[in-house]
Design a protein around this motif. Structure first.
Motif, short mmCIF file in Angstrom:
data_model
loop_
_atom_site.label_atom_id
_atom_site.label_comp_id
_atom_site.label_asym_id
_atom_site.label_seq_id
_atom_site.Cartn_x
_atom_site.Cartn_y
_atom_site.Cartn_z
N GLN A 65 0.80 -1.21 0.00
CA GLN A 65 0.00 0.00 0.00
C GLN A 65 0.84 1.28 0.00
O GLN A 65 0.35 2.34 -0.41
CB GLN A 65 -0.91 0.01 1.24
N LEU A 106 0.14 5.76 -0.87
CA LEU A 106 -0.22 6.64 0.24
C LEU A 106 0.16 8.08 -0.08
O LEU A 106 1.24 8.34 -0.63
CB LEU A 106 0.50 6.19 1.52
N PRO A 107 -0.69 9.03 0.28
CA PRO A 107 -0.34 10.43 0.02
C PRO A 107 0.81 10.90 0.89
O PRO A 107 0.92 10.53 2.06
CB PRO A 107 -1.64 11.17 0.36
N GLY A 143 2.40 13.56 3.09
CA GLY A 143 1.86 14.66 3.87
C GLY A 143 2.89 15.73 4.18
O GLY A 143 4.09 15.59 3.87
N GLU A 151 6.10 14.61 6.44
CA GLU A 151 7.17 13.95 5.69
C GLU A 151 7.91 14.95 4.81
O GLU A 151 9.14 14.91 4.71
CB GLU A 151 6.59 12.83 4.82
N ARG A 203 5.27 9.15 6.67
CA ARG A 203 4.13 8.87 5.80
C ARG A 203 3.23 7.82 6.43
O ARG A 203 2.00 7.91 6.33
CB ARG A 203 4.60 8.40 4.42
N ALA A 204 3.85 6.84 7.07
CA ALA A 204 3.04 5.81 7.75
C ALA A 204 2.23 6.42 8.88
O ALA A 204 1.02 6.18 9.00
CB ALA A 204 3.94 4.70 8.28
N GLU A 209 1.37 9.60 9.33
CA GLU A 209 0.38 10.55 8.84
C GLU A 209 -0.84 9.86 8.25
O GLU A 209 -1.93 10.43 8.20
CB GLU A 209 1.01 11.47 7.79
N ASN A 210 -0.67 8.61 7.81
CA ASN A 210 -1.78 7.87 7.24
C ASN A 210 -2.37 6.84 8.21
O ASN A 210 -3.14 5.97 7.79
CB ASN A 210 -1.33 7.18 5.94
N GLY A 211 -2.02 6.96 9.49
CA GLY A 211 -2.69 6.17 10.51
C GLY A 211 -2.13 4.79 10.78
O GLY A 211 -2.76 4.00 11.50
N TYR A 212 -0.94 4.48 10.27
CA TYR A 212 -0.33 3.18 10.53
C TYR A 212 0.53 3.23 11.79
O TYR A 212 1.19 4.25 12.06
CB TYR A 212 0.54 2.74 9.35
#
Length: 254
Positions: free
Chosen positions: A197, A201-202, A204, A207, A216-217, A219-222
């Motif tokens: 994935q 992912l966008p 942000g 990053e 990035r992880a 910022e995308n909730g991981y």
């Protein structure tokens, strides 16, 4: 527990041109790194590169190499292509070992993989060690991480975090007694499901401004789980001085 060790090796390097193929007492640096990774519990060691010359050198020394695209923005993007090429299932674990780490401790590779295996809610595991000097805390090239009580990463930064407000009120750069400052070590274990994935992912603003792809992880909730180690691992090779130092270490082993 099983995992695969993948070593991204780009041909381009601004400070040390051709770094993966630089000689370390008779073998290219990337091969020395692969030899260290092979001493871990990894079921397979793969070098992922955009350069046929690196691929040829790796295979000549008995290791597996995969040619990947040359336009990957990050090493994690390169890993995403590798897991697709290898057809790995979503629950498999991949440990990213930097190609300029010929002294990487195999036990640390195992430990980071085990950390991710023990954290089913996390997509990534990495490691950090306590900071014990103010120079490291204030050095923007030394990435810091702050964590929750259960060792999940809250944030990574080049800035000195956490900020000891009272201890630094006079403007002096010092290490506040007892401050839980951690120096991030760039060794990662990933779940393959996350790597698949990642390229979509966008990116942000965190990053972008920090220039740290692990953000990035977050910022995308991981979730990223962090293994706290007792001390610093052997340093990698970024400069000519680093190269000379590591060559001396290998020469003394022969």
């Amino acid at each position: 527990m099983s995992f695969i060790a993948v070593i991204p090796a780009r041909a381009a390097s601004t400070r040390l041109p051709g770094k993966p193929l630089l000689d370390l007492c008779g073998k290219p640096m990337v091969v020395r790194t692969a030899e260290q990774a092979a001493q871990s519990d990894a079921v397979q060691v793969v070098v992922a590169t955009d350069a046929p010359a690196i691929s040829d050198a790796v295979q000549a020394h008995g290791f597996t190499a995969l040619l990947t695209r040359a336009d990957h923005a990050t090493g994690t993007d390169r890993l995403a292509e590798v897991v697709t090429q290898l057809g790995l299932n979503d629950e498999a674990i991949v440990v990213n070992v930097q190609g300029d780490e010929p002294l990487i401790d195999p036990a640390l590779i195992n430990a980071v993989a085990a950390c991710l295996k023990a954290s089913p809610e996390a997509a990534i595991a990495t490691c950090a060690t306590p900071i014990n000097d103010s120079e490291t805390l204030f050095n923007p090239n030394a990435v810091k991480v702050v964590c929750t009580h259960d060792s999940k990463a809250l944030y990574f930064s080049r800035a000195p975090i956490p900020w000891a407000r009272d201890a630094l009120a006079d403007g002096q750069r010092r290490l506040a007694p007892g401050i839980p400052a951690l120096h991030h070590i760039g060794l990662y274990a990933y779940k393959v499901s996350f790597l698949k994935q990642f390229p979509g992912l966008p990116v942000g603003p965190l990053e972008t401004f920090e220039s740290l792809e692990q953000l990035r992880a977050l910022e995308n909730g991981y979730a990223i789980t962090v293994l706290i180690t007792d001390g610093y691992p052997a340093a990698g090779v970024d400069t000519q001085a680093d190269l000379d130092r590591v060559r001396g270490i290998f020469a003394n082993r022969l």
